[in-house]
Each structure stands twice: as structure tokens, then as C-alpha cells.
Design a protein around this motif. Structure first.
Motif, PDB file in Angstrom:
ATOM      1  N   LYS A  58      24.749-123.474 -49.783  1.00 51.37           N
ATOM      2  CA  LYS A  58      25.002-124.598 -50.577  1.00 51.37           C
ATOM      3  C   LYS A  58      23.870-125.541 -50.606  1.00 51.37           C
ATOM      4  N   VAL A  59      23.144-125.877 -49.636  1.00 50.26           N
ATOM      5  CA  VAL A  59      22.063-126.997 -49.607  1.00 50.26           C
ATOM      6  C   VAL A  59      20.896-126.061 -50.139  1.00 50.26           C
ATOM      7  N   ASP A  60      19.990-126.648 -50.618  1.00 49.78           N
ATOM      8  CA  ASP A  60      18.906-125.984 -51.318  1.00 49.78           C
ATOM      9  C   ASP A  60      17.321-126.452 -50.420  1.00 49.78           C
ATOM     10  N   SER A  61      17.487-127.768 -49.773  1.00 48.29           N
ATOM     11  CA  SER A  61      16.245-128.012 -49.179  1.00 48.29           C
ATOM     12  C   SER A  61      16.517-128.172 -47.753  1.00 48.29           C
ATOM     13  N   ILE A  62      15.450-127.539 -46.998  1.00 47.92           N
ATOM     14  CA  ILE A  62      15.379-127.460 -45.394  1.00 47.92           C
ATOM     15  C   ILE A  62      15.167-128.753 -45.038  1.00 47.92           C
ATOM     16  N   TYR A  63      14.450-129.674 -45.885  1.00 47.65           N
ATOM     17  CA  TYR A  63      14.196-130.910 -45.187  1.00 47.65           C
ATOM     18  C   TYR A  63      15.237-131.768 -45.303  1.00 47.65           C
ATOM     19  N   GLU A  64      16.221-131.680 -46.418  1.00 46.87           N
ATOM     20  CA  GLU A  64      17.413-132.520 -46.568  1.00 46.87           C
ATOM     21  C   GLU A  64      18.320-132.292 -45.091  1.00 46.87           C
ATOM     22  N   LEU A  65      18.376-131.089 -44.664  1.00 45.71           N
ATOM     23  CA  LEU A  65      19.258-130.668 -43.574  1.00 45.71           C
ATOM     24  C   LEU A  65      18.603-131.233 -42.262  1.00 45.71           C
ATOM     25  N   TRP A  66      17.205-131.166 -42.338  1.00 47.32           N
ATOM     26  CA  TRP A  66      16.438-131.759 -41.057  1.00 47.32           C
ATOM     27  C   TRP A  66      16.684-133.310 -41.110  1.00 47.32           C
ATOM     28  N   PHE A  67      16.644-133.974 -42.134  1.00 49.74           N
ATOM     29  CA  PHE A  67      16.916-135.458 -42.166  1.00 49.74           C
ATOM     30  C   PHE A  67      18.488-135.691 -41.856  1.00 49.74           C
ATOM     31  N   LEU A  68      19.261-134.809 -42.096  1.00 55.85           N
ATOM     32  CA  LEU A  68      20.818-135.079 -41.966  1.00 55.85           C
ATOM     33  C   LEU A  68      20.952-135.010 -40.465  1.00 55.85           C
ATOM     34  N   CYS A  69      20.192-133.843 -39.923  1.00 58.19           N
ATOM     35  CA  CYS A  69      20.164-133.898 -38.489  1.00 58.19           C
ATOM     36  C   CYS A  69      19.910-134.980 -37.637  1.00 58.19           C
ATOM     37  N   SER A  70      18.761-135.436 -38.034  1.00 53.84           N
ATOM     38  CA  SER A  70      18.236-136.870 -37.320  1.00 53.84           C
ATOM     39  C   SER A  70      19.212-137.967 -37.761  1.00 53.84           C
ATOM     40  N   ASP A  71      19.879-137.959 -39.123  1.00 53.59           N
ATOM     41  CA  ASP A  71      20.805-138.971 -39.419  1.00 53.59           C
ATOM     42  C   ASP A  71      22.074-139.115 -38.267  1.00 53.59           C
ATOM     43  N   PHE A  72      22.418-137.878 -38.083  1.00 51.58           N
ATOM     44  CA  PHE A  72      23.611-137.680 -37.400  1.00 51.58           C
ATOM     45  C   PHE A  72      23.366-137.817 -35.960  1.00 51.58           C
ATOM     46  N   VAL A  73      22.166-137.516 -35.503  1.00 53.71           N
ATOM     47  CA  VAL A  73      21.799-137.768 -34.009  1.00 53.71           C
ATOM     48  C   VAL A  73      21.693-139.216 -33.893  1.00 53.71           C
ATOM     49  N   TYR A  74      21.253-139.892 -34.783  1.00 52.00           N
ATOM     50  CA  TYR A  74      20.994-141.324 -34.704  1.00 52.00           C
ATOM     51  C   TYR A  74      22.509-141.987 -34.736  1.00 52.00           C
ATOM     52  N   CYS A  75      23.421-141.798 -35.520  1.00 51.60           N
ATOM     53  CA  CYS A  75      24.709-142.381 -35.770  1.00 51.60           C
ATOM     54  C   CYS A  75      25.544-141.825 -34.443  1.00 51.60           C
ATOM     55  N   GLY A 108      31.983-141.882 -44.284  1.00 52.17           N
ATOM     56  CA  GLY A 108      32.535-142.953 -45.256  1.00 52.17           C
ATOM     57  C   GLY A 108      31.465-143.321 -46.369  1.00 52.17           C
ATOM     58  N   GLY A 109      30.256-143.459 -45.586  1.00 50.08           N
ATOM     59  CA  GLY A 109      29.212-143.956 -46.797  1.00 50.08           C
ATOM     60  C   GLY A 109      28.805-142.900 -47.518  1.00 50.08           C
ATOM     61  N   GLY A 110      29.411-141.853 -47.735  1.00 46.66           N
ATOM     62  CA  GLY A 110      28.796-140.644 -48.452  1.00 46.66           C
ATOM     63  C   GLY A 110      27.821-139.831 -47.959  1.00 46.66           C
ATOM     64  N   GLU A 111      27.537-138.711 -48.555  1.00 47.46           N
ATOM     65  CA  GLU A 111      26.400-137.793 -48.015  1.00 47.46           C
ATOM     66  C   GLU A 111      26.134-136.914 -49.381  1.00 47.46           C
ATOM     67  N   THR A 112      25.132-137.237 -49.928  1.00 50.09           N
ATOM     68  CA  THR A 112      24.701-135.999 -50.913  1.00 50.09           C
ATOM     69  C   THR A 112      24.451-134.831 -50.746  1.00 50.09           C
ATOM     70  N   THR A 113      23.915-134.646 -49.451  1.00 53.53           N
ATOM     71  CA  THR A 113      23.580-133.253 -48.975  1.00 53.53           C
ATOM     72  C   THR A 113      24.668-132.288 -48.831  1.00 53.53           C
ATOM     73  N   LEU A 114      25.852-132.878 -48.720  1.00 50.15           N
ATOM     74  CA  LEU A 114      26.945-131.940 -48.284  1.00 50.15           C
ATOM     75  C   LEU A 114      27.974-132.273 -49.395  1.00 50.15           C
ATOM     76  N   ALA A 115      27.580-133.042 -50.174  1.00 52.15           N
ATOM     77  CA  ALA A 115      28.288-133.360 -51.488  1.00 52.15           C
ATOM     78  C   ALA A 115      29.700-134.231 -51.213  1.00 52.15           C
ATOM     79  N   ILE A 116      29.695-134.767 -50.183  1.00 51.35           N
ATOM     80  CA  ILE A 116      30.727-135.684 -49.791  1.00 51.35           C
ATOM     81  C   ILE A 116      30.360-137.246 -50.460  1.00 51.35           C
ATOM     82  N   PRO A 117      31.473-137.421 -51.312  1.00 48.77           N
ATOM     83  CA  PRO A 117      31.540-138.893 -51.994  1.00 48.77           C
ATOM     84  C   PRO A 117      31.785-139.906 -51.161  1.00 48.77           C
ATOM     85  N   ALA A 118      31.451-141.149 -51.251  1.00 46.07           N
ATOM     86  CA  ALA A 118      31.639-142.069 -50.317  1.00 46.07           C
ATOM     87  C   ALA A 118      33.074-142.666 -50.561  1.00 46.07           C
TER      88      ALA A 118
END
Length: 249
Positions: A58-75, A108-118
Motif C-alpha cells: 500500500k505504501v510507496d515510500s520507504i522513507y515515509e514508513l521510516w518517518f512514521l516509525c519514528s513518529d510512533f516511537v516518539y508518541c 486522531g490527527g490523521g496519517e496520510t501514509t496509512l490513508a487515515i483521515p483526521a
């Protein structure tokens, strides 16, 4: 490609192993056999692999997944690590509540990488874009939730408002691993062939060893015609105060 496959199968195996040992065995089935754990690991490997494959398609970019992983680790994971290392009163109940709050506020804030609307419009929400630092908000709320809920459950259990058997995660008063506090039953405790020492005496010896002192009200609760301490399901925290209610019912 071999290096990619090696990294991928290591990640899938580690995730499945952590689920089988840290969640399934410690939370749901403390008495699970090795065969059962291996079976759960095999099923988990299939499920984790299927989810990972779906995300990769579903996801086209490895960079987006890496950024999303860092995002979840922080939150989500950073508050957990901070409390486990520096906050001794943290427990499973607080960590679970903090995890749920962080995940809810972050998604709840949404995530475009996973196509989750806010589905939560934070302040300064403009044209479908979140300008508010909701990731930091999710991390802060999770941190506060872990601390407050951990202290709340510690108070409820230590004051006796909740019985010991309600500690289903074996984390506050009903400890899961009693290796350091549960004494070994020697032959002398079990009695000789003449039956000088009975089951009651074994129960009382275990109680005195665990408690370090006699407690009449607690001993009366285990003395019956076949009085045996339920050492398989109840393992009291040795750090409990002397006035802790010893009623398991």
C-alpha cells in the motif's frame, strides 16, 4: 535481496517472539507450555508477515514508513520507556492506558501514509492540515496517563479497595514470578511418614516465610479442613505494608 530478506524475517520473528512471550505468556497464559508458545509464535509470524506485506504493497515510500516509525516511537513508546526507567510506581495498567491514549490522539490527527483521515480537529486545523503539535500532545497526555493510572491502581490495590485476584496482570500485589519470595518446601516441612506435620502446618510455614511474621487474621482465612495456600494464583508482593488487607475473596 538476501540482505533485505534477512532483515525482514528478523523483524517479523522478533515481533512474533515478543508477542508470544511478553504478551501472550505473561498476560493471558502464564502457565502456557513451550509447545503452546511455539504455536502462538508460528501464528503470529503469519499474521505479522501478512500485515507487513499489506503495508508494503500500500505504501510507496520507504522513507515515509521510516518517518512514521519514528513518529510512533516518539508518541507512544517514549513515554513508556521514560516511566519504566525513572518511575518506579509505573505498572501494566498505567502503561496500557497511556498506550491507548497516545494511539488514539495520534491517529486522531490523521496519517496520510496509512490513508487515515483526521477525526479530531485540533486547534488551528486548516484545510485538512493539522498545524497544532498534536504529536507532542499525544506524548504528553500518554506520559501523564501512565503516571496517574499507575498511582491510582497502586492505591486501589494497596488500600484493599480491590482484592488481590483483580490484579489480572500480576503487576501490583499479585506478583507473577514468586521466585524470590516463595520458599522451597523441604522434606522436613512436608513431614515424615508418621504424619507429624500436616498440610495445615505446611501452609502456615509457607505463610510465615512469605510474610516474615504471623498474621492471625490472614492465617484464619487459609485454615480449613484442607487448608492450602494457593501459591499458583496468589503471590503477594513482599513490599506490601503490614496493615494491607489479607482477604483474597
Amino acid at each position: 535481496s538476501a540482505a533485505v530478506m534477512s532483515s525482514a524475517d528478523s523483524s517479523v520473528l522478533s515481533a512474533s517472539t515478543m508477542f508470544a512471550h511478553n504478551i501472550y505468556k505473561l498476560v493471558f497464559r502464564p502457565k502456557a507450555t513451550d509447545f503452546e508458545i511455539i504455536t502462538v509464535m508460528r501464528v503470529s509470524i503469519f499474521l505479522v508477515g501478512a500485515v507487513a506485506a499489506g503495508i508494503a504493497i500500500k505504501v510507496d515510500s520507504i522513507y515515509e514508513l521510516w518517518f512514521l516509525c519514528s513518529d510512533f516511537v516518539y508518541c507512544i513508546l517514549f513515554p513508556q520507556l521514560l516511566c519504566v526507567v525513572y518511575f518506579r510506581a509505573s505498572n501494566t495498567y498505567g502503561c496500557l492506558a497511556g498506550y491507548i491514549m497516545a494511539l488514539f490522539l495520534r491517529l486522531g490527527g490523521g496519517e496520510t501514509t496509512l490513508a487515515i483521515p483526521a477525526f479530531i480537529e485540533y486547534p488551528y486545523y486548516t484545510n485538512g492540515e493539522q498545524l497544532f503539535p498534536f504529536r507532542t500532545l499525544a506524548m504528553t497526555v500518554s506520559l501523564g496517563t501512565i503516571i496517574l493510572v499507575s498511582l491510582l491502581f497502586q492505591l486501589l490495590f494497596f488500600r484493599g479497595y480491590l482484592p488481590v485476584w483483580c490484579d489480572v496482570f500480576h503487576n501490583v500485589v499479585n506478583l507473577l514470578d514468586p521466585m524470590e519470595t516463595e520458599p522451597v518446601i523441604s522434606n522436613e516441612m512436608m513431614g515424615n511418614a508418621s504424619g507429624d506435620i500436616g498440610v495445615k502446618d505446611v501452609g502456615l510455614e509457607l505463610l510465615n516465610s512469605i510474610e516474615g511474621k504471623e498474621n492471625k487474621s490472614y492465617k484464619n482465612s487459609i485454615q480449613s479442613e484442607s487448608a492450602v495456600i494457593d501459591t499458583e494464583n496468589i503471590h503477594l508482593n513482599p513490599n506490601l505494608n503490614e496493615d494491607y488487607p489479607r482477604n483474597f475473596r
